[in-house]
Design a protein around this motif. Sequence first.
Motif, PDB file in Angstrom:
ATOM      1  N   ALA A  37       0.861  -1.196   0.000  1.00 13.38           N
ATOM      2  CA  ALA A  37       0.000   0.000   0.000  1.00 13.38           C
ATOM      3  C   ALA A  37       0.884   1.228   0.000  1.00 13.38           C
ATOM      4  O   ALA A  37       1.807   1.343   0.816  1.00 13.38           O
ATOM      5  N   LEU A  38       0.624   2.112  -0.934  1.00 14.83           N
ATOM      6  CA  LEU A  38       1.326   3.386  -0.967  1.00 14.83           C
ATOM      7  C   LEU A  38       0.842   4.275   0.176  1.00 14.83           C
ATOM      8  O   LEU A  38      -0.257   4.095   0.713  1.00 14.83           O
ATOM      9  N   MET A 133      11.534  -0.048  -5.594  1.00  9.88           N
ATOM     10  CA  MET A 133      11.717   1.319  -6.100  1.00  9.88           C
ATOM     11  C   MET A 133      12.095   1.337  -7.572  1.00  9.88           C
ATOM     12  O   MET A 133      12.068   2.389  -8.216  1.00  9.88           O
ATOM     13  N   ASN A 134      12.508   0.179  -8.094  1.00 10.66           N
ATOM     14  CA  ASN A 134      12.795   0.009  -9.520  1.00 10.66           C
ATOM     15  C   ASN A 134      14.052   0.768  -9.964  1.00 10.66           C
ATOM     16  O   ASN A 134      14.165   1.162 -11.123  1.00 10.66           O
ATOM     17  N   TYR A 135      15.000   0.932  -9.025  1.00 15.84           N
ATOM     18  CA  TYR A 135      16.317   1.447  -9.413  1.00 15.84           C
ATOM     19  C   TYR A 135      17.331   0.877  -8.413  1.00 15.84           C
ATOM     20  O   TYR A 135      17.002   0.537  -7.271  1.00 15.84           O
ATOM     21  N   SER A 136      18.572   0.801  -8.820  1.00 20.50           N
ATOM     22  CA  SER A 136      19.577   0.017  -8.096  1.00 20.50           C
ATOM     23  C   SER A 136      20.027   0.651  -6.789  1.00 20.50           C
ATOM     24  O   SER A 136      20.428  -0.060  -5.865  1.00 20.50           O
ATOM     25  N   ASP A 137      19.976   1.967  -6.651  1.00 21.26           N
ATOM     26  CA  ASP A 137      20.501   2.630  -5.455  1.00 21.26           C
ATOM     27  C   ASP A 137      19.457   2.793  -4.352  1.00 21.26           C
ATOM     28  O   ASP A 137      19.695   3.518  -3.373  1.00 21.26           O
ATOM     29  N   ASN A 142      13.997   4.617   1.382  1.00 22.53           N
ATOM     30  CA  ASN A 142      13.190   5.047   0.236  1.00 22.53           C
ATOM     31  C   ASN A 142      11.888   4.264   0.158  1.00 22.53           C
ATOM     32  O   ASN A 142      10.825   4.828  -0.175  1.00 22.53           O
ATOM     33  N   VAL A 143      11.973   2.952   0.457  1.00 25.20           N
ATOM     34  CA  VAL A 143      10.760   2.119   0.405  1.00 25.20           C
ATOM     35  C   VAL A 143       9.776   2.567   1.476  1.00 25.20           C
ATOM     36  O   VAL A 143       8.566   2.704   1.215  1.00 25.20           O
ATOM     37  N   ASN A 144      10.268   2.799   2.691  1.00 31.27           N
ATOM     38  CA  ASN A 144       9.375   3.213   3.784  1.00 31.27           C
ATOM     39  C   ASN A 144       8.785   4.601   3.543  1.00 31.27           C
ATOM     40  O   ASN A 144       7.693   4.916   4.041  1.00 31.27           O
ATOM     41  N   ALA A 145       9.488   5.428   2.782  1.00 26.24           N
ATOM     42  CA  ALA A 145       8.950   6.754   2.471  1.00 26.24           C
ATOM     43  C   ALA A 145       7.909   6.699   1.370  1.00 26.24           C
ATOM     44  O   ALA A 145       7.157   7.671   1.188  1.00 26.24           O
ATOM     45  N   THR A 146       7.842   5.593   0.649  1.00 25.32           N
ATOM     46  CA  THR A 146       6.905   5.473  -0.468  1.00 25.32           C
ATOM     47  C   THR A 146       5.734   4.566  -0.139  1.00 25.32           C
ATOM     48  O   THR A 146       4.586   4.840  -0.509  1.00 25.32           O
ATOM     49  N   TYR A 147       6.012   3.471   0.589  1.00 23.80           N
ATOM     50  CA  TYR A 147       4.976   2.467   0.864  1.00 23.80           C
ATOM     51  C   TYR A 147       4.646   2.449   2.350  1.00 23.80           C
ATOM     52  O   TYR A 147       5.527   2.643   3.214  1.00 23.80           O
TER      53      TYR A 147
END
Length: 252
Positions: A37-38, A133-137, A142-147
């Motif tokens: 969930a976003l 996140m669909n990018y290598s770095d 980043n995941v917790n800030a998006t989902y």
Amino acid sequence: FFDIFSMLPTALTAFFALSGLVLCCVAIGLARWSKYALIGGSEIRWGLWDFLDQTTLYCEGWVLATIAMTICAIAFFFFTLLVALLVLAKKKVAFKTKPLRLVMSVMAYITFTFTILAIVFWICFNEWPACWMNYSDATWANVNATYQYTKYDIAWMLVCAACGIALLMCLTAYWAVAKTPKAPVPPMLPTYPEYPTQPAYPEVVAPLYPAVQETPMYPTAAYPTAAYPEVSTYTYPAASSYAPAYPTTSYI
């Protein structure tokens, strides 16, 4: 009763193979492998094929590997089921089914391996931030800030259950190999008492004597024969010459 007990491991193997086959077939077609969930959005559920619909999926390899391992697990569940049914069909000659039981145990082990790999590959996909996140770095920050969350869903759990069933299938398959009935013993022929036999005397070999030499033939001595004078034959005179001549007297 003994025949039923010897066939029980094979029957359990067939049951576990059928159960795992159904679970994997449902899991691969079910669009509920992961849910997320976003932030500020509603829950979304994805299946294996939904991830492949994206044109730029960074972790497409893990998804393809999970699909491949799940399909292989389905195939070997099916093959194990067929071999188990073949063993059960030959219950009248069960002592000849050991090669089939060995094949069944090997297939069960391979199936268990494929289910483990399917689980591990999907864990690699879900636990790598770059895949979300669909990018290598990308990082988990980043995941917790998006989902709001990323979780495993029911289809992945079904594959985990199929993996446990595959493990039980391995154990029952090996049990079936150990319980292979032995070949029936042919009836014993009546034994008769053995009578004592004469001892075997050693063969007596006559000694070899030297060949008898022939006695040489000596020449016979020729002795001179004495020559005696020839004796003339004596002729006796006639009887009338000895009789006296008497005068004849005439008596008148």
